[in-house]
Scaffold this active site. Structure first.
Site, short mmCIF file in Angstrom:
data_model
loop_
_atom_site.label_atom_id
_atom_site.label_comp_id
_atom_site.label_asym_id
_atom_site.label_seq_id
_atom_site.Cartn_x
_atom_site.Cartn_y
_atom_site.Cartn_z
N ASN A 185 -123.18 -60.32 -7.74
CA ASN A 185 -121.89 -59.66 -7.93
C ASN A 185 -121.69 -58.47 -7.01
O ASN A 185 -120.55 -58.07 -6.74
CB ASN A 185 -121.72 -59.22 -9.39
CG ASN A 185 -122.90 -58.40 -9.88
OD1 ASN A 185 -124.03 -58.87 -9.88
ND2 ASN A 185 -122.64 -57.18 -10.30
N THR A 214 -113.16 -68.01 -35.33
CA THR A 214 -111.92 -68.73 -35.01
C THR A 214 -111.69 -68.69 -33.50
O THR A 214 -111.76 -67.64 -32.86
CB THR A 214 -110.73 -68.09 -35.73
OG1 THR A 214 -110.95 -68.16 -37.14
CG2 THR A 214 -109.44 -68.83 -35.38
N CYS A 221 -122.76 -44.20 -9.97
CA CYS A 221 -122.29 -42.86 -10.34
C CYS A 221 -121.08 -42.89 -11.26
O CYS A 221 -120.92 -42.04 -12.13
CB CYS A 221 -121.94 -42.06 -9.08
SG CYS A 221 -123.37 -41.70 -8.04
#
Length: 399
Positions: free
Chosen positions: A154, A240, A328
């Site tokens: 990522n 649900t 940070c």
């Protein structure tokens, strides 16, 4: 004074919901609102919609519909895959293998299991963020019950050799999980051909709604439930169903996988022009991640002598939305664990910037970033004591 321009280049953080996806979702807020567990006709409408979405996701992964389970997102899917397999197979062994560059949903889950009797091996990566398949094979023991290695990182965008890693896991009869949250829509995924037993997805990464995810579980996989309570999702995941989110997830994955090659060609061209412009205009810039084996829209680049959070704030002031490899912004002074794992020095890791392009981006956006970013970096360096002490006055480096 004209309206301030906004350029969104943080698609790895989240994406907008496409209009066609939203249109598919809207009826299930009001007209088709029935609980799928009920037996009257509006409930049957809801159940049918979930079945359609399940089939859409299965098709995108070359899986079977009854191997698809809907969750609340990628983090839940990662937790379920790792904890579920670990606890269900603890009589066989207590060893898990993952990597040093995983998303925190995987790393923190493994750390939790370490506190509860499991042993975890964190594989190293090379300077590009790639896992060596030989390292994986050497790490496997007779106590290994699960291998979890992300499909694409990522932060730095590096794409791992998933099929090869999966083949090693299959050879040793160890379950193989991959966090594919960043990969879907950018690569062709075939869970059967790539020897994947479990795979995690999150709809908001591919132009679907937030709060909806997927866990693919290969038939025959021994796994415990994570969420208990009811009989939903074939008694595997209680609660649900989020019908609206599930419908949106199905439509979004159908759209994002319809023309992966065409999408990649356009996004990669924008990315390459942006990257070339950055390294040409800004000295002492270092590309992070693999130069070729990376997501088409990902640029992660470090600039010496400046700090990432300051860069983000200045870019935001100019209307550019991006992110940094430094943590940070989450209240920590620690640099990215991913960048450190690739061997990047701490001081350079702190000055990293992630720009991730998506369907909304244009050539004009690239031009705007190339106009603004060099000025921001120059201003920050002018205020940096480290820059003045370095005595550097030009040159650029790309790893």
């Amino acid at each position: 004074m004209g309206e301030k321009r906004t350029v969104y280049m943080d698609h790895s953080a989240t994406t907008y919901v496409k209009r066609d996806v939203l249109d598919a979702m809207v009826p299930y807020f009001t007209e088709h609102f029935g609980n799928p567990s009920s037996i009257y006709h509006i409930a049957r409408d809801s159940k049918k919609a979930i079945d359609i979405a399940r089939a859409q996701v299965a098709k995108a992964l070359s899986a079977e519909p009854d191997e698809i389970y809907f969750t609340s997102g990628g983090s839940e899917s990662d937790n379920w895959a790792i904890k579920g397999v670990a606890y269900a197979n603890k009589k066989k062994g207590n060893h898990i293998i993952t990597t040093k560059i995983e998303h925190h949903a995987v790393i923190h889950t493994c750390e939790y299991l370490e506190k509860n009797g499991f042993e975890v091996t964190y594989l190293p990566v090379d300077k590009y963020g790639l896992v060596d398949p030989a390292d994986l094979e050497k790490a496997i023991t007779d106590k290994t019950v699960l291998i979890s290695i992300m499909y694409a990182n990522n932060e730095i965008g590096t794409i791992e050799p998933i099929a090869e890693l999966g083949a090693i896991a299959r050879k040793h009869k160890v379950y193989f999980h991959t966090d594919a949250v960043q990969a879907i829509g950018n690569v062709q995924i075939d869970v059967k051909a790539q020897n994947i037993d479990l795979l995690s997805l999150s709809a908001h990464k591919f132009y679907g709604p937030k709060g909806t995810g997927v866990l693919y579980i290969r038939k025959g996989t021994k796994i415990d439930n994570l969420v208990h309570g009811g009989g939903q999702e074939r008694r595997r995941r209680a609660g649900t169903e989020n019908i609206v989110g599930i419908v949106g997830c199905g439509k979004a994955i159908e759209l994002v996988t319809a023309d992966i090659e065409g999408h990649n060609k356009r996004i990669r061209a924008l990315r390459d022009r942006l990257l070339s412009g950055i390294v040409a205009k800004i000295p002492d810039a270092y590309l992070n991640g693999h130069p070729g084996k990376r997501l088409p829209g990902n640029i992660n680049i470090s600039f010496e002598f400046i700090e990432g959070e300051s860069m983000l704030l200045w870019l935001d002031d100019e209307g550019i939305c991006a992110s940094t490899g430094s943590a940070c912004t989450s209240g920590s002074l620690e640099p990215s664990h991913v960048l450190l794992a690739t061997g990047l020095p701490v001081e350079i890791s702190h000055g990293s910037l992630r720009l991730t392009l998506g369907d909304v981006n244009t050539d004009a956006d690239v031009d705007f970033v190339l106009e603004v970013l060099p000025k921001v970096v120059t201003r920050l360096r002018e205020m940096s004591p480290l820059y003045h002490k370095s005595g550097k006055d030009g040159g650029c480096n790309v790893q």
